[in-house]
Design a protein around this motif. Sequence first.
Motif: not given
Length: 169
Positions: A57-85
Amino acid sequence: MVSPLKNNSVLQAFVVLTLGLMPLTTPQAFLTPVLAQSDVAQTRAAITTENDRIFVHSLIKSSLLSLNQANQTQDYSVLRKLGSPGFQMRNTEQDLSRIFRSTREANLDFTAVTEYEPTFTSQPMLNAENNLLVTGYFPTQPQINFELAYQLINGTFRIDTLTIGIGAQ
């Protein structure tokens, strides 16, 4: 057999989005099937304890919140770095910004998921490679539907694919 969910202390994730009736131009690499037919027999339940349930449950929520923060800041660098290779190889920060443009411009806010528990439409499963596969929705208004695949890398689940649909409850 020890579940890899129990020993994971880092919740890192990010999201790829497809809005139900608002199609996005999404590279095919994002939407690869999360479970091949031959893999079905090699899956096992991902949630066998209360700790597993809380972690998923926490992992799913964390995923959606990560997207939300990237959208709010218009900075997708951290979102990308959190992904699989593989996800990182398929997507630049500019790709992610373009893919999530519709959600950003629609001001979709996923913070409500913190107040709800996800409802699973199929049981969360681990495949033969210990990749976590989850499908379900949050009963928010509008309803947030999700299908995620997390890849287990060095003991940490990292998002590899995610499809989100926004619809009526």
